[in-house]
Write a protein that holds these residues in place. Structure first.
Motif, PDB file in Angstrom:
ATOM      1  N   GLU A   1       0.813  -1.222   0.000  1.00  0.00           N
ATOM      2  CA  GLU A   1       0.000   0.000   0.000  1.00  0.00           C
ATOM      3  C   GLU A   1       0.845   1.270   0.000  1.00  0.00           C
ATOM      4  OE1 GLU A   1      -0.100  -2.438   2.288  1.00  0.00           O
ATOM      5  OE2 GLU A   1      -0.331  -1.665   4.340  1.00  0.00           O
TER       6      GLU A   1
ATOM      7  N   PHE B   1     -11.595   3.858  -5.930  1.00  0.00           N
ATOM      8  CA  PHE B   1     -11.177   3.222  -4.672  1.00  0.00           C
ATOM      9  C   PHE B   1      -9.844   3.759  -4.131  1.00  0.00           C
ATOM     10  CE2 PHE B   1      -9.525  -0.070  -1.896  1.00  0.00           C
ATOM     11  CZ  PHE B   1     -10.644  -0.551  -1.250  1.00  0.00           C
ATOM     12  N   GLY B   2      -8.818   3.721  -4.985  1.00  0.00           N
ATOM     13  CA  GLY B   2      -7.480   4.129  -4.546  1.00  0.00           C
ATOM     14  C   GLY B   2      -7.426   5.594  -4.143  1.00  0.00           C
TER      15      GLY B   2
ATOM     16  N   VAL C   1      -9.182   6.101  -0.782  1.00  0.00           N
ATOM     17  CA  VAL C   1      -8.359   5.613   0.322  1.00  0.00           C
ATOM     18  C   VAL C   1      -7.315   6.667   0.687  1.00  0.00           C
ATOM     19  CG1 VAL C   1      -6.561   3.932   0.910  1.00  0.00           C
ATOM     20  CG2 VAL C   1      -8.689   3.153  -0.108  1.00  0.00           C
TER      21      VAL C   1
ATOM     22  N   ARG D   1      -8.577   1.504 -12.928  1.00  0.00           N
ATOM     23  CA  ARG D   1      -8.481   1.521 -11.477  1.00  0.00           C
ATOM     24  C   ARG D   1      -7.025   1.658 -11.020  1.00  0.00           C
ATOM     25  NH1 ARG D   1     -10.201  -3.669  -7.939  1.00  0.00           N
ATOM     26  NH2 ARG D   1      -8.316  -4.438  -8.941  1.00  0.00           N
ATOM     27  N   ALA D   2      -6.115   1.034 -11.784  1.00  0.00           N
ATOM     28  CA  ALA D   2      -4.695   1.130 -11.434  1.00  0.00           C
ATOM     29  C   ALA D   2      -4.111   2.463 -11.894  1.00  0.00           C
ATOM     30  CB  ALA D   2      -3.940  -0.044 -12.062  1.00  0.00           C
TER      31      ALA D   2
ATOM     32  N   ASN E   1      -4.374   6.219 -10.218  1.00  0.00           N
ATOM     33  CA  ASN E   1      -3.530   6.607  -9.095  1.00  0.00           C
ATOM     34  C   ASN E   1      -2.198   7.220  -9.534  1.00  0.00           C
ATOM     35  OD1 ASN E   1      -5.219   5.304  -6.889  1.00  0.00           O
ATOM     36  ND2 ASN E   1      -4.895   3.599  -8.292  1.00  0.00           N
TER      37      ASN E   1
END
Lengths: 361, 292
Positions: free
Chosen positions: A77, A102-103, A106, A150-151, A154
């Motif tokens: 993480e 999501f990322g 977070v 999704r990747a 970030n």
């Protein structure tokens, strides 16, 4: 791209699981912005190497640094890399938008910014109309794009892709390869791509890292690895080839001569590190053999045509040479040239530039 | 000969349906009929009256033991689930060991009664716990309250139903791929964060199911409360059992059994609704539903 910056550096990496050595002698520099493929058969350690970079595994010995800082002890993480999983690993309880967000959530990014960045990323992967769909309501190719988005949203320094196309059928796979290249150009991220599929590796990569039994056997541009494999394994793993056991008979300034037990003579252009009477394996690709004695095709052998397979623009011939070894020859269809038929005696020609001499296995 | 899907399904389900019909549905209906009958001096009189139900609902004793059963049930189920989750997590995502699971289940190979007596030995006035506390000087005379108390009942029930609950938790976690945990961590959550953000929402239905099943078994258990609960630990299960065994008032026992059944259903509905309202249980359309 002169002297590109190194983004990931692995030095003397070794990974042992119990009594099984998964990886050893791993030395690798990944350059910023490139697509680097980790290629090899299953069990060669390519996925383990990727999981080491992601932080899901730790090296038994050696070091990995990402963007100049050693990342021993840094959990996944807190690493500036993101991963696209083989089966996507999308969250089934969230919709497409929430998966991609999501990322960022977070990390505590403000809501408005999350919305803006996720929307932009969904546009890049062409899923802006699917933001509110759940994961079981989209197709495999779309899931693939959600996983990419999704990747990538970030802004990882390196994007790790673990056989991302393995679960897709052939047609979508080819489309996604093109998509992947486009997304790579558009985002400028560094891609590390794991695959066992040589075609994917050749189409996609700037450089290929070929792995076998936990070791890196060759790192090269795909065209160089195909044309100049450094080992029998590399020659066989990438594309199709004809192999001959031979013994070096002469080494001089212009090349190396090797002879098979049946007397077929190969002259290779390379001279490096060959000793007279050394046993070697000669590799010649099917497309480097022909039935015509061209200007440069100075070497030949006789045989009988055993089989012909016609594939549109090309034909594959199997010719049994007089020493009983079968060779495969790929011929481009060309109306002006007369081609032999099954049962014909024929002569097969090749050029010294296409003779690759490999250490005997 | 090929059968349609419905017919194949019906054929495969037939033995179970027959079994349930003969040994569960029919006896339940008979019991249901009994619940409207009446009992006079150990004789059962066919009748049709609501006295068994109305009397029970008006009886403070019935509500007292029912609240007791619910309290023990909820508390035990909660404790069991809380203890099961880390174990299940370990078994599914860390060790992936079947052996460990079998070792946990091995306590079920010993008799239920033996385990209850074991706890009596541990908790009794001359038991291990009292001896230990006396030795350590925490207490100066044996505490009799360990045994025959809701505490003794709960601790024993947790012990008895823990392997069962772990099995349910393991099976609901098994459906959630390890990849999802990895993906969550890759995207920046800690491993505990990954549990709450990814595993818990996806396993919620299974975990609530594990909680409810444990609750129903515990709330209906009448042997442990009888042997370890003392007079204060009486539960509905015990009350119902006594109607059948001691007072011979089958109609009243039957009515109370159906009341307890109703209470369990109401609790299930309330807990599920609470889960939905808090967003813990995500209601999604079933995949097959849309594919058809």
């Amino acid at each position: 791209m002169t002297n590109p910056r190194t983004i990931i550096e692995i030095r003397d990496g070794k990974k042992v699981f119990g009594s099984f050595t998964a990886l050893t002698d791993i030395n690798l520099s990944i350059r910023q912005g490139e697509i680097l493929t980790l290629l090899g058969p299953s069990g060669c350690g390519k996925t383990t190497l990727m999981r080491l970079i992601a932080g899901f595994e730790t090296l038994t010995s050696g070091a990995i640094s990402i963007d100049g800082s050693d990342c021993a002890g840094t959990p996944p993480e807190r690493r500036p890399v993101n991963m696209v999983f083989q089966r996507y690993a999308l969250f089934p309880h969230l919709d497409v938008f929430e998966n991609v967000a999501f990322g960022l959530k977070v990390k505590g990014m403000p809501k408005a910014e999350v919305k803006e960045r996720v929307s932009r990323m969904l546009q890049i992967v062409q899923l802006d109309n699917f933001a509110n769909r759940y994961i079981d309501e989209i197709s495999g190719g779309q899931s693939q794009r959600v996983a990419l988005a999704r990747a990538l949203v970030n802004g990882p320094k390196v994007l790790l892709l673990d056989e991302p196309l393995a679960a897709l059928d052939l047609k979508i796979r080819q489309h996604m390869l093109a998509e992947m290249k486009r997304i790579h150009t558009e985002t400028g991220a560094t891609f590390v791509y794991v695959t066992h599929d040589q075609d994917e590796a050749m189409i996609l990569s700037d450089r290929v890292v070929l792995m076998e039994k936990g070791r890196i056997v060759q790192i090269d541009r795909p065209e160089d690895m195909y044309a100049r494999p450094k080992s029998l394994f590399a020659a066989k793993f990438l594309g199709e080839t004809n192999l001959f056991d031979a013994t070096v008979s002469a080494v001089n300034g212009i090349g190396t001569t090797a002879v098979t037990p049946a007397g077929i003579r190969f002259i290779g252009a390379e001279t490096a590190d060959r000793q007279p009477s050394e046993r070697i394996t000669v590799s010649i690709r099917p497309e480097s053999l022909s039935f015509q004695d061209g200007e440069a095709a100075t070497q030949s052998a006789e045989g009988t045509v055993e089989d012909v397979v016609f594939i549109g623009s090309r034909s594959f011939y199997t010719v049994r040479l007089d020493d009983q070894s079968p060779v495969r020859i790929q011929v481009q269809r060309n109306g002006r040239l007369a081609l032999p038929s099954i049962g014909d005696r024929t002569r097969v020609y090749w050029d010294s530039a296409n003779v690759v001499m490999l250490p005997h296995s | 000969m090929s059968l349609s899907r419905t017919r194949t399904g019906a054929l495969l389900a037939t033995p179970t349906i027959l079994y349930m019909l003969v040994f569960f549905v029919v006896p339940s209906l008979i019991l249901f009929a009994y619940s409207f009958w009446s009992s006079a001096s150990y004789r059962i009189v066919p009748d049709f009256q609501f006295e068994n139900y109305l009397g029970s609902l008006a009886s403070p004793v019935f509500w007292k033991v029912t609240f007791n059963a619910i309290r023990i049930g909820l508390f035990t189920a909660a404790m069991t689930l809380i203890l099961s989750i880390p174990v299940g997590y370990y078994l599914v995502y860390v060790s992936r060991s079947q052996t460990m699971l079998y070792l946990i289940l091995i306590t079920w190979f010993s008799s239920y009664l033996v385990r209850i007596y074991a706890w009596r030995t541990l908790l009794g006035t001359n038991g291990v716990l009292n001896t230990l506390l006396l030795q350590l000087g925490v207490i100066d005379h044996p505490v009799s309250a360990f045994l025959f108390s809701p505490f003794a009942v709960t601790i024993t029930l947790v012990h008895i139903y823990l392997p069962f609950c772990i099995l349910l938790v393991v099976s609901s976690l098994s459906e959630i791929k390890r990849d999802l945990v990895d993906a969550a961590r890759d995207l920046g959550t800690s491993s505990i964060g990954a549990f709450f953000k990814v595993i818990a929402p996806n396993a919620a239905n299974g975990l609530v199911g594990a909680f409810m099943l444990t609750f129903i078994l515990v709330a209906g258990d009448y042997v442990t409360p009888q042997m370890l609960g003392g007079s204060s630990g009486q539960t509905t299960g015990l009350l119902i059992a006594d109607q059948f065994r001691k007072t011979g008032n089958w109609p009243l026992g039957a009515a109370q059994a159906f009341l307890m059944f109703g209470v369990s259903i109401i609790l299930y509905v309330v807990i599920t609704a609470l889960g939905r309202a808090t967003g813990l249980i995500v209601k999604r359309r079933a995949k097959t539903e849309r594919e058809i």
